[in-house]
Design a protein around this motif. Structure first.
Motif, mmCIF file in Angstrom:
data_model
loop_
_atom_site.group_PDB
_atom_site.id
_atom_site.type_symbol
_atom_site.label_atom_id
_atom_site.label_comp_id
_atom_site.label_asym_id
_atom_site.label_seq_id
_atom_site.Cartn_x
_atom_site.Cartn_y
_atom_site.Cartn_z
ATOM 1 N N VAL A 177 -48.847 -57.768 -44.063
ATOM 2 C CA VAL A 177 -49.658 -58.590 -44.925
ATOM 3 C C VAL A 177 -50.526 -57.949 -45.863
ATOM 4 C CG1 VAL A 177 -52.192 -59.837 -44.296
ATOM 5 C CG2 VAL A 177 -50.292 -59.913 -42.605
ATOM 6 N N GLY A 191 -44.204 -57.331 -39.132
ATOM 7 C CA GLY A 191 -44.586 -57.537 -40.570
ATOM 8 C C GLY A 191 -45.662 -57.219 -41.195
ATOM 9 N N ASP A 197 -36.369 -62.507 -46.698
ATOM 10 C CA ASP A 197 -37.690 -62.729 -46.040
ATOM 11 C C ASP A 197 -38.244 -64.130 -45.750
ATOM 12 O OD1 ASP A 197 -37.990 -59.931 -45.304
ATOM 13 O OD2 ASP A 197 -39.233 -59.470 -47.112
ATOM 14 N N TYR A 222 -43.679 -65.486 -39.911
ATOM 15 C CA TYR A 222 -43.214 -65.001 -41.325
ATOM 16 C C TYR A 222 -43.200 -63.605 -41.276
ATOM 17 C CZ TYR A 222 -44.744 -69.523 -42.975
ATOM 18 O OH TYR A 222 -45.248 -71.007 -43.122
ATOM 19 N N ASP A 223 -42.280 -63.076 -42.351
ATOM 20 C CA ASP A 223 -41.948 -61.693 -42.397
ATOM 21 C C ASP A 223 -43.211 -60.872 -43.102
ATOM 22 O OD1 ASP A 223 -39.353 -61.424 -41.077
ATOM 23 O OD2 ASP A 223 -38.915 -62.891 -42.776
ATOM 24 N N LYS A 224 -43.751 -61.631 -44.295
ATOM 25 C CA LYS A 224 -44.614 -61.130 -45.181
ATOM 26 C C LYS A 224 -45.652 -62.192 -45.559
ATOM 27 C CE LYS A 224 -41.986 -57.524 -45.745
ATOM 28 N NZ LYS A 224 -41.032 -57.380 -46.559
ATOM 29 N N VAL A 225 -46.947 -61.802 -45.458
ATOM 30 C CA VAL A 225 -48.043 -62.723 -46.035
ATOM 31 C C VAL A 225 -48.930 -62.207 -46.953
ATOM 32 C CG1 VAL A 225 -49.872 -64.418 -45.191
ATOM 33 C CG2 VAL A 225 -47.825 -63.756 -43.662
ATOM 34 N N VAL A 229 -48.075 -63.862 -38.947
ATOM 35 C CA VAL A 229 -46.787 -62.944 -39.444
ATOM 36 C C VAL A 229 -46.286 -62.194 -37.988
ATOM 37 C CG1 VAL A 229 -48.261 -60.529 -39.362
ATOM 38 C CG2 VAL A 229 -46.265 -60.885 -41.095
ATOM 39 N N LYS A 230 -44.966 -62.046 -38.007
ATOM 40 C CA LYS A 230 -44.262 -61.392 -37.058
ATOM 41 C C LYS A 230 -44.704 -60.070 -36.814
ATOM 42 C CE LYS A 230 -40.075 -63.724 -38.388
ATOM 43 N NZ LYS A 230 -38.538 -63.735 -38.995
ATOM 44 N N SER A 274 -46.585 -66.382 -35.903
ATOM 45 C CA SER A 274 -45.632 -65.280 -35.839
ATOM 46 C C SER A 274 -44.238 -65.591 -36.439
ATOM 47 C CB SER A 274 -45.191 -64.534 -34.465
ATOM 48 O OG SER A 274 -46.895 -64.016 -33.864
#
Length: 409
Positions: free
Chosen positions: A308, A306, A147, A244-247, A302-303, A242
């Motif tokens: 949050v 993904g 990730d 990041y996979d996780k925030v 985030v993608k 867009s």
């Protein structure tokens, strides 16, 4: 905790603030719960667990935890809900989720972290003492070793440490040397952000004290300084819109437990705490604007598909569920204003995997209670864990198709 010289005018203002404080939170949690259980529980010292630093020898860490007065019988595993690769849930272990967390059977806190000598790279600290609910909130992001992760409000760094240990389990000291990969070949990244300069420096120093040096040197872990409330913030992030996979958004909040502790400490010596004297019911509404701006930045960064996690240590619904509701409404208005814009072609959905799985839900229920959109850990929880306060909400950014788009498709 600052206190000031007592004057009649200041005493009157403090008394009025305290009365207003009680009235405000009793209206949220009911008079009975607030005065009989919640306020008394918040008045007690915070209970901490220990996040073990798995980048150093576990025997050294356990020795540091036990100290001179504790025995291993006093220390137990701290269980976290975990969804396995097959979608089935089980209680997490270090091999599964990259975390090892301990709690004590007594109320006595764990010792202060100590420096542990490493064979080649100097010293690293043994463990991080933090509220168990804070570990849970970061864990709910469910990061995986590939990730790209953003910790948007990362200082002082405890939650970033939770994320890092899950992202790079192959660097754990328990792994055989020959099984470790060169970190430069890793796909994962962790960007830990803090906009305040002094807190940013503290964040950097803390992560450097715990993590393998190659994670910092290669910028697999990168400490950044961006104001997440600015509309341009998402474009300033290393991976941008867009990306990041996780925030994780552990947003700044009213920190009511801190206010209560400051008030009680000052009152015990006949002083007045500025935190309580300056408190107003409008503070939550004001800070909620900042929190909503941070959450919007997180969702934009985030993608699609993904996750949050939004979290606060506030007990005000204005800073918790109301921020989620405001954000949902904001995204709806943006789509309505720009129906053909691809940048608004997404919506918020709530991740219910933990709620749907019986064993995961049992662990969550043992620490937290449900709210409209998320969960909150409170120290008067019936299970007696005394964790929190900590609110969190797990969201997914999902594609949105308007009727017009569906007709065209």
């Amino acid at each position: 905790m600052p206190s000031v010289k007592v004057t009649k005018a200041l005493q009157k203002r403090s008394d009025q603030a305290l009365e207003s404080f009680h009235k405000y939170y009793a209206s949220i949690w009911t008079e009975e719960r607030w005065h009989n259980t919640l306020f008394p529980a918040l008045s007690q010292p915070t209970r901490y667990c220990a996040l073990l630093n798995q980048y150093v020898n576990s025997e050294d860490v356990l020795r540091a935890l036990q100290g001179s007065e504790n025995s291993s019988e006093d220390i137990a595993d701290f269980n976290l809900p975990q969804l396995g690769a097959t979608g089935e849930s089980s209680t997490s272990k270090a091999a599964l989720c990259g975390l090892m967390v301990k709690q004590k059977s007594s109320e006595k806190p764990f010792p202060t972290p100590i420096q542990i000598e490493l064979a080649v790279t100097g010293t690293r600290l043994s463990h991080w003492n933090m509220d168990g609910a804070s570990v849970l909130a970061a864990h709910m992001l469910q990061v995986r070793s590939t990730d790209q992760v953003l910790d948007l409000c990362a200082a002082p760094g405890g939650k970033s440490l939770v994320l890092a240990q899950t992202l790079w389990p192959s660097l754990h000291a328990s792994r055989e040397l020959e099984s470790k990969q060169d970190v430069q070949n890793f796909e994962s990244r962790l960007h830990s952000n803090e906009s305040d300069l002094s807190r940013n420096k503290r964040l950097a120093a803390n992560l450097q004290s715990y993590l393998p040096s190659q994670l910092i040197d290669t910028k697999a872990v990168q400490i950044i300084r961006i104001d997440g409330t600015e509309k341009s913030a998402v474009d300033e992030l290393p991976l941008g819109k867009s990306g990041y996979d996780k925030v994780l958004v552990d947003a700044p909040c009213s920190s009511e437990r801190h206010i209560i502790h400051a008030y009680l400490k000052a009152a015990s010596s006949g002083q007045i705490a500025e935190e309580m004297a300056n408190w107003k019911p409008s503070h939550s509404k004001t800070i909620a604007k900042t929190q909503a701006a941070l959450l919007i930045t997180a969702l934009k960064s985030v993608k699609i598909g993904g996750t949050v996690v939004y979290a606060t240590c506030s007990i005000s619904s204005e800073e918790n569920d109301d921020v989620i509701e405001r954000t949902i409404e904001t995204t709806r208005k943006e789509r309505k204003r720009n129906p053909d814009s691809t940048q608004h072609a997404w919506k918020i959905e709530f991740d219910t995997r933990f709620e749907d799985d019986e064993s995961s839900k049992a662990i969550l229920d043992s620490m937290t209670e449900k709210t409209k959109y998320g969960r909150i850990a409170l120290p008067d929880h019936a299970a007696g864990g005394k964790w929190g306060p900590l609110y969190f909400c797990v969201m997914q950014k999902m594609p949105y198709k308007s009727k017009k788009t569906e007709l065209r498709g």
